[in-house]
Design an enzyme around this catalytic site. Structure first.
Site, PDB file in Angstrom:
ATOM      1  CG  MET A   1      44.224  34.975  55.204  1.00 42.16           C
ATOM      2  SD  MET A   1      44.743  33.319  54.653  1.00 42.16           S
ATOM      3  CE  MET A   1      45.358  33.907  53.089  1.00 42.16           C
ATOM      4  N   GLY A   2      45.331  39.631  56.324  1.00 47.63           N
ATOM      5  CA  GLY A   2      46.081  40.851  56.622  1.00 47.63           C
ATOM      6  C   GLY A   2      46.832  41.057  55.244  1.00 47.63           C
TER       7      GLY A   2
ATOM      8  CG  HIS B   1      44.805  44.462  48.713  1.00 52.69           C
ATOM      9  ND1 HIS B   1      43.552  44.636  48.397  1.00 52.69           N
ATOM     10  CD2 HIS B   1      45.177  43.139  48.688  1.00 52.69           C
ATOM     11  CE1 HIS B   1      43.150  43.101  48.251  1.00 52.69           C
ATOM     12  NE2 HIS B   1      43.860  42.528  48.402  1.00 52.69           N
ATOM     13  CD  GLU B   2      42.057  51.700  48.998  1.00 51.69           C
ATOM     14  OE1 GLU B   2      40.948  51.741  48.808  1.00 51.69           O
ATOM     15  OE2 GLU B   2      42.754  52.272  49.665  1.00 51.69           O
ATOM     16  N   GLY B   3      41.318  46.485  48.230  1.00 54.86           N
ATOM     17  CA  GLY B   3      40.401  45.483  48.384  1.00 54.86           C
ATOM     18  C   GLY B   3      39.771  45.315  49.371  1.00 54.86           C
ATOM     19  CG  HIS B   4      42.131  43.174  52.335  1.00 54.50           C
ATOM     20  ND1 HIS B   4      43.449  43.093  51.858  1.00 54.50           N
ATOM     21  CD2 HIS B   4      41.553  41.685  52.417  1.00 54.50           C
ATOM     22  CE1 HIS B   4      43.816  41.980  51.679  1.00 54.50           C
ATOM     23  NE2 HIS B   4      42.754  41.291  51.975  1.00 54.50           N
TER      24      HIS B   4
ATOM     25  CD  GLN C   1      42.656  30.230  54.247  1.00 47.31           C
ATOM     26  OE1 GLN C   1      41.922  30.389  55.007  1.00 47.31           O
ATOM     27  NE2 GLN C   1      42.639  31.215  53.263  1.00 47.31           N
TER      28      GLN C   1
ATOM     29  N   GLY D   1      34.829  39.276  49.286  1.00 49.54           N
ATOM     30  CA  GLY D   1      35.115  39.941  48.068  1.00 49.54           C
ATOM     31  C   GLY D   1      34.580  38.620  46.841  1.00 49.54           C
ATOM     32  CD  GLU D   2      30.828  39.966  43.172  1.00 47.70           C
ATOM     33  OE1 GLU D   2      31.195  40.548  42.245  1.00 47.70           O
ATOM     34  OE2 GLU D   2      29.561  40.258  43.584  1.00 47.70           O
TER      35      GLU D   2
END
Ligand code: AMP
Length: 281
Positions: free
Chosen positions: A33-34, A37-40, A64, A149-150
């Site tokens: 969803m934009g 951050h580093e996770g994406h 959602q 992602g978990e």
């Protein structure tokens, strides 16, 4: 390095993907969803390890969000996101709401089983919105693999179940939660936290790690009650859930059988944010 091209229509997306396929290349899709951050970005890198091409979709999915949630306020920083993807992604797919859901749109994908409890109970309709948009994105892009992602453990199980049930020809690839230096799971919504709230938020993973460590040696209900009390004492609240569940079906467990996997899941409000975290037990 140049940011990746952005396409807005399914026809353009399919044309790009078809050209790569014709050249024998594999494609990884990273739905987001934009407000990246580093996770994406870790998901994009992991996608590039499995496929020659990575497509990142950026779509703040109205289906959602409940009417009371932050759809309008959700951060939208398209140019910053494109810059962050320079040298990492090959294409951004950023459809408009009317492209995804034109007038008359009438189809919904619902996944029973893992959608039922936890986020599904706290946010009615949320997972139908997620499953519907992810099904569309997978059909639109037709990637070889899609990265999730978990961090959003239950969402990962819902999407995995959906892909399996619908025989979608795609591999759903989980990626471990990316955390900051204090262990806080990165989230676009962390930007809403004040410095004081951020300091409290960073204790969530510490409490969860301790709870996870004790769950196999002491009675589950007792350990969870202590963990909940500790979170309240630290300033979290209300705590929607702190629970242990079977990792794939998300069936709650009150007893842990030796050797059987289990997942600890938590959702707690802190000021303007609902923090989610989870870890293996
Ligand atoms: P979102 O933009 O929040 O919908 O997230 C897009 C994808 O990135 C989802 O698969 C999330 O689970 C994943 N994601 C978000 N935050 C993290 C994180 N901290 N670590 C790993 N994956 C994440």
């Amino acid at each position: 390095m140049q940011p990746p091209d952005t396409v807005r229509t399914v026809a353009e997306l399919r044309a790009r993907v078809a050209a790569w396929r014709a050249a024998g290349e594999r494609i990884a899709l990273v739905p987001t969803m934009g407000a990246l951050h580093e996770g994406h970005l870790a998901l994009v890198r992991a996608g590039r390890e499995r496929a020659e091409r990575a497509v990142v979709s950026i779509f703040v999915n109205p289906k959602q969000f409940a009417p009371t949630e932050d759809f309008d306020a959700y951060p939208r920083v398209a140019e910053k996101d494109r810059a962050a993807l320079a040298g990492l992604a090959d294409l951004v797919f950023a459809p408009g709401v009317n492209d995804m859901y034109p007038p008359g749109f009438a189809t919904e994908v619902t996944v029973a089983g893992p959608s039922g409890g936890f986020e599904g109970a706290a946010r009615p309709g949320h997972f139908a919105g997620v499953a519907t948009v992810v099904a569309k994105l997978l059909i639109q892009c037709a990637p070889d693999c899609a990265m999730f992602g978990e961090k959003d453990w239950q969402q990962l199980q819902v999407v995995t179940r959906m892909a399996r049930d619908l025989d979608l020809p795609v591999e759903i690839v989980p990626h471990p939660t990316v955390r900051d230096e204090a262990g806080l799971a990165l989230s676009s919504r962390n930007a809403y936290l004040s410095p004081e709230q951020l300091a409290i938020a960073r204790k969530l993973n510490v409490v969860l790690s301790r709870v996870a460590g004790e769950l196999r040696v002491r009675p589950v209900a007792e350990v969870l009650a202590e963990g909940r009390a500790e979170l309240e004492r630290l300033g979290f609240g209300p705590i929607d859930y702190l629970a242990v569940a079977e990792p794939e079906s998300l069936t709650p467990l009150d007893v842990l059988a030796p050797g059987r996997p289990a997942r600890l899941l938590a959702a707690a409000r802190l000021g303007p944010v609902r923090l989610l975290d989870n870890m293996a037990v």
